[in-house]
Design a protein around this motif. Structure first.
Motif, mmCIF file in Angstrom:
data_model
loop_
_atom_site.group_PDB
_atom_site.id
_atom_site.type_symbol
_atom_site.label_atom_id
_atom_site.label_comp_id
_atom_site.label_asym_id
_atom_site.label_seq_id
_atom_site.Cartn_x
_atom_site.Cartn_y
_atom_site.Cartn_z
ATOM 1 N N THR A 187 -4.429 6.468 -3.024
ATOM 2 C CA THR A 187 -5.767 6.817 -2.560
ATOM 3 C C THR A 187 -6.046 6.060 -1.261
ATOM 4 O O THR A 187 -5.328 5.130 -0.909
ATOM 5 N N PRO A 188 -7.123 6.420 -0.562
ATOM 6 C CA PRO A 188 -7.502 5.607 0.597
ATOM 7 C C PRO A 188 -7.815 4.171 0.175
ATOM 8 O O PRO A 188 -8.180 3.908 -0.980
ATOM 9 N N LYS A 189 -7.689 3.250 1.105
ATOM 10 C CA LYS A 189 -8.031 1.861 0.834
ATOM 11 C C LYS A 189 -9.534 1.743 0.615
ATOM 12 O O LYS A 189 -10.313 2.558 1.069
ATOM 13 N N GLY A 190 -9.947 0.700 -0.085
ATOM 14 C CA GLY A 190 -11.366 0.493 -0.335
ATOM 15 C C GLY A 190 -11.878 1.168 -1.588
ATOM 16 O O GLY A 190 -13.087 1.349 -1.734
ATOM 17 N N LEU A 191 -10.977 1.525 -2.506
ATOM 18 C CA LEU A 191 -11.365 2.158 -3.770
ATOM 19 C C LEU A 191 -10.720 1.398 -4.922
ATOM 20 O O LEU A 191 -9.555 1.015 -4.848
ATOM 21 N N GLY A 192 -11.469 1.208 -5.982
ATOM 22 C CA GLY A 192 -10.922 0.527 -7.150
ATOM 23 C C GLY A 192 -11.861 0.665 -8.325
ATOM 24 O O GLY A 192 -12.873 1.383 -8.264
ATOM 25 N N ALA A 193 -11.533 -0.042 -9.400
ATOM 26 C CA ALA A 193 -12.375 0.014 -10.592
ATOM 27 C C ALA A 193 -12.153 -1.223 -11.434
ATOM 28 O O ALA A 193 -11.091 -1.852 -11.388
ATOM 29 N N THR A 198 0.846 -1.194 0.000
ATOM 30 C CA THR A 198 0.000 0.000 0.000
ATOM 31 C C THR A 198 0.877 1.238 0.000
ATOM 32 O O THR A 198 2.037 1.176 0.419
ATOM 33 N N GLU A 199 0.324 2.329 -0.478
ATOM 34 C CA GLU A 199 1.009 3.616 -0.473
ATOM 35 C C GLU A 199 0.293 4.587 0.467
ATOM 36 O O GLU A 199 -0.898 4.429 0.735
ATOM 37 N N PRO A 200 0.993 5.600 0.940
ATOM 38 C CA PRO A 200 0.307 6.640 1.714
ATOM 39 C C PRO A 200 -0.630 7.437 0.807
ATOM 40 O O PRO A 200 -0.422 7.521 -0.401
ATOM 41 N N VAL A 201 -1.662 7.983 1.397
ATOM 42 C CA VAL A 201 -2.591 8.799 0.618
ATOM 43 C C VAL A 201 -1.926 10.125 0.286
ATOM 44 O O VAL A 201 -1.366 10.804 1.153
ATOM 45 N N PRO A 205 -1.354 13.977 -0.443
ATOM 46 C CA PRO A 205 -1.996 15.216 0.020
ATOM 47 C C PRO A 205 -2.939 15.807 -1.016
ATOM 48 O O PRO A 205 -3.995 16.355 -0.660
ATOM 49 N N ALA A 206 -2.571 15.706 -2.295
ATOM 50 C CA ALA A 206 -3.439 16.234 -3.343
ATOM 51 C C ALA A 206 -4.762 15.467 -3.408
ATOM 52 O O ALA A 206 -5.822 16.046 -3.689
ATOM 53 N N VAL A 207 -4.697 14.174 -3.142
ATOM 54 C CA VAL A 207 -5.909 13.355 -3.133
ATOM 55 C C VAL A 207 -6.813 13.773 -1.977
ATOM 56 O O VAL A 207 -8.030 13.934 -2.139
ATOM 57 N N ILE A 208 -6.221 13.949 -0.796
ATOM 58 C CA ILE A 208 -7.011 14.364 0.369
ATOM 59 C C ILE A 208 -7.685 15.704 0.117
ATOM 60 O O ILE A 208 -8.877 15.895 0.409
ATOM 61 N N GLU A 209 -6.935 16.640 -0.455
ATOM 62 C CA GLU A 209 -7.484 17.971 -0.736
ATOM 63 C C GLU A 209 -8.630 17.891 -1.736
ATOM 64 O O GLU A 209 -9.661 18.561 -1.582
ATOM 65 N N ALA A 210 -8.460 17.041 -2.770
ATOM 66 C CA ALA A 210 -9.505 16.937 -3.794
ATOM 67 C C ALA A 210 -10.753 16.245 -3.267
ATOM 68 O O ALA A 210 -11.883 16.568 -3.676
ATOM 69 N N MET A 211 -10.576 15.294 -2.359
ATOM 70 C CA MET A 211 -11.717 14.555 -1.809
ATOM 71 C C MET A 211 -12.548 15.384 -0.837
ATOM 72 O O MET A 211 -13.778 15.226 -0.764
#
Length: 415
Positions: free
Chosen positions: A240-246, A21-24, A26-32
């Motif tokens: 991204t946070p865990k629990g997301l995919g496509a 896993t990777e850390p989330v 900061p740009a992702v957190i801001e956009a979410m």
């Protein structure tokens, strides 16, 4: 990847487990954040707040699709790689069984096995698939009597293309519901020849699903150009946070939903859509792709420097996987004479976080299945160690890792 001094002035933790896993970002957190606080409406609602959420969902889908070389209507948002793999393998197999007129076959024994085998649905996977694919195939075997065929790999974890051709030859292709294979192996980093795999499957009229969970954001994905039928990704592998995919799935591909409900996501993944999650996937993947383009050569160079350093200080160590056609930030080894678990514990005490293979098996301390499929003896395979990273390592970091491994290996083999 953290490597900052701690309170005593010593180097902090060096995180080399990005494949887990990777850390989330900061740009992702801001956009979410706006879609968790202000624009939180259900995108299916007809009022203005709902329409605002729907527009954001559509924009995220379009951006995410472009980053994977496909169209927005191919994208089905899910809860992660496991759900995407389940939907692809189970959904396509069940739809193809119906289309081909193949009925479930149960309880084959010596007396009726030969007679029924000619109508038995088949699923083809590689011998090194992630449990999300392998267990989905096992479920279809248990509940529909499907024959599960596993394609072997060579000593570098490359699929045997001739074996795939043989398994699809003749009448067998008429009973084969799906071919499912990973794009890049999570345990040894080997990248498979996806275009050749697609060519073989399609030459026999069989759809192919590609598990790209380890590859997305690390190497280019060209879904439409490759002519793949379905492809899985997981967001926490690219920030991204865990629990997301496509799951990307072409409109031409027959597929049944595995969840029943309100019919969201083309009716294939019911449930209220996670707008903030979709935004996170789009931002995270675009950020990872941009970093990949800017740093790919440096990342490969630091990976190769790390490999050379480890093999120099521990001459008995062996690199696993393809030395060239592998993920750019992936270095994996076996260390005969010790166990991977012992190495991990010792390295962790020295402030270096690594893994022994698939993150899904670490808690159970299992021998990496990929290494066994590659022909390694269990006593060697259980000494596996994997170091994965998304940004180039500095020379000082490589020296720190090689010194720690040298000392750790020497200490463990003296016991």
């Amino acid at each position: 990847m953290a490597d900052t001094p701690n309170a005593s002035g010593e180097p902090g933790e060096l995180y080399l487990d990005a494949a887990a896993t990777e850390p989330v970002s900061p740009a992702v957190i801001e956009a979410m954040t706006p879609f968790l606080t202000e624009a939180y409406a259900n995108p299916a609602s007809v009022h203005q707040p709902g329409k605002t959420a729907a527009r954001a969902l559509d924009a995220a889908r379009a951006s995410f699709a472009a980053a994977l070389g496909t169209r927005p209507d191919d994208v089905i948002f899910t809860s992660g790689g496991t759900e995407s793999d389940n939907l692809a393998v189970k959904g396509i197999a069940m739809a193809r069984m119906r289309k081909l007129g193949l009925r479930p076959v149960y309880g084959l024994d010596e007396t009726d096995g030969k007679q029924l085998a000619s109508s038995r649905p088949r699923i083809i996977i590689s011998a090194i698939e992630h449990p999300a694919v392998a267990q989905s195939a096992a479920w279809l075997h248990e509940w529909f009597g499907c024959e599960v065929v596993r394609i072997p790999v060579d000593a570098q974890a490359h699929l045997d293309l001739d074996a795939l051709e043989r398994e699809l030859d003749g009448e067998a292709s008429e009973r084969t519901t799906i071919v499912s294979t990973m794009l890049a192996n999570n345990e040894v980093g080997t990248v498979e020849p996806v275009e050749e795999l697609v060519r073989i499957a399609h030459a026999h009229g069989v759809p192919i699903h590609v598990d790209a969970v380890q590859a997305a954001g690390q190497i280019p994905i060209r879904f439409r150009d490759w002519d793949v039928d379905a492809l899985s990704v997981s967001g926490h592998k690219f920030g991204t946070p865990k629990g997301l995919g496509a799951l990307l799935v072409r409109g031409r591909t027959p597929i049944e939903p595995v969840l029943s409900g309100g019919g969201q996501e083309r009716g294939l993944r019911s449930g209220t859509q996670n707008v903030a999650g979709a935004v996170a996937l789009a931002i995270g993947l675009n950020e990872s792709n941009a970093r990949m383009q800017a740093q790919y050569r440096e990342l490969v160079a630091s990976r190769d420097m790390l490999i050379d350093a480890v093999l120099r200080v521990v001459p008995r160590a062996e690199l696993t996987g393809d030395p060239v056609r592998r993920l750019p930030g992936h270095a994996s080894f076996v260390f005969p004479g010790v166990t991977g678990e012992a190495l991990l514990v010792d390295l962790d005490a020295r402030g270096i976080a690594a893994s022994s293979g698939s993150a899904c098996a670490i808690g159970r301390h299992e021998i990496p299945a990929t290494l066994l499929a590659m022909g390694l003896e269990p006593s060697i395979a259980k000494s596996a160690l994997r170091m994965t990273f998304r940004r180039p390592l500095a020379r000082e970091q490589i020296e720190r890792v090689s010194l720690a491994l040298e000392e750790s290996y020497a200490g463990l083999t003296r016991r």
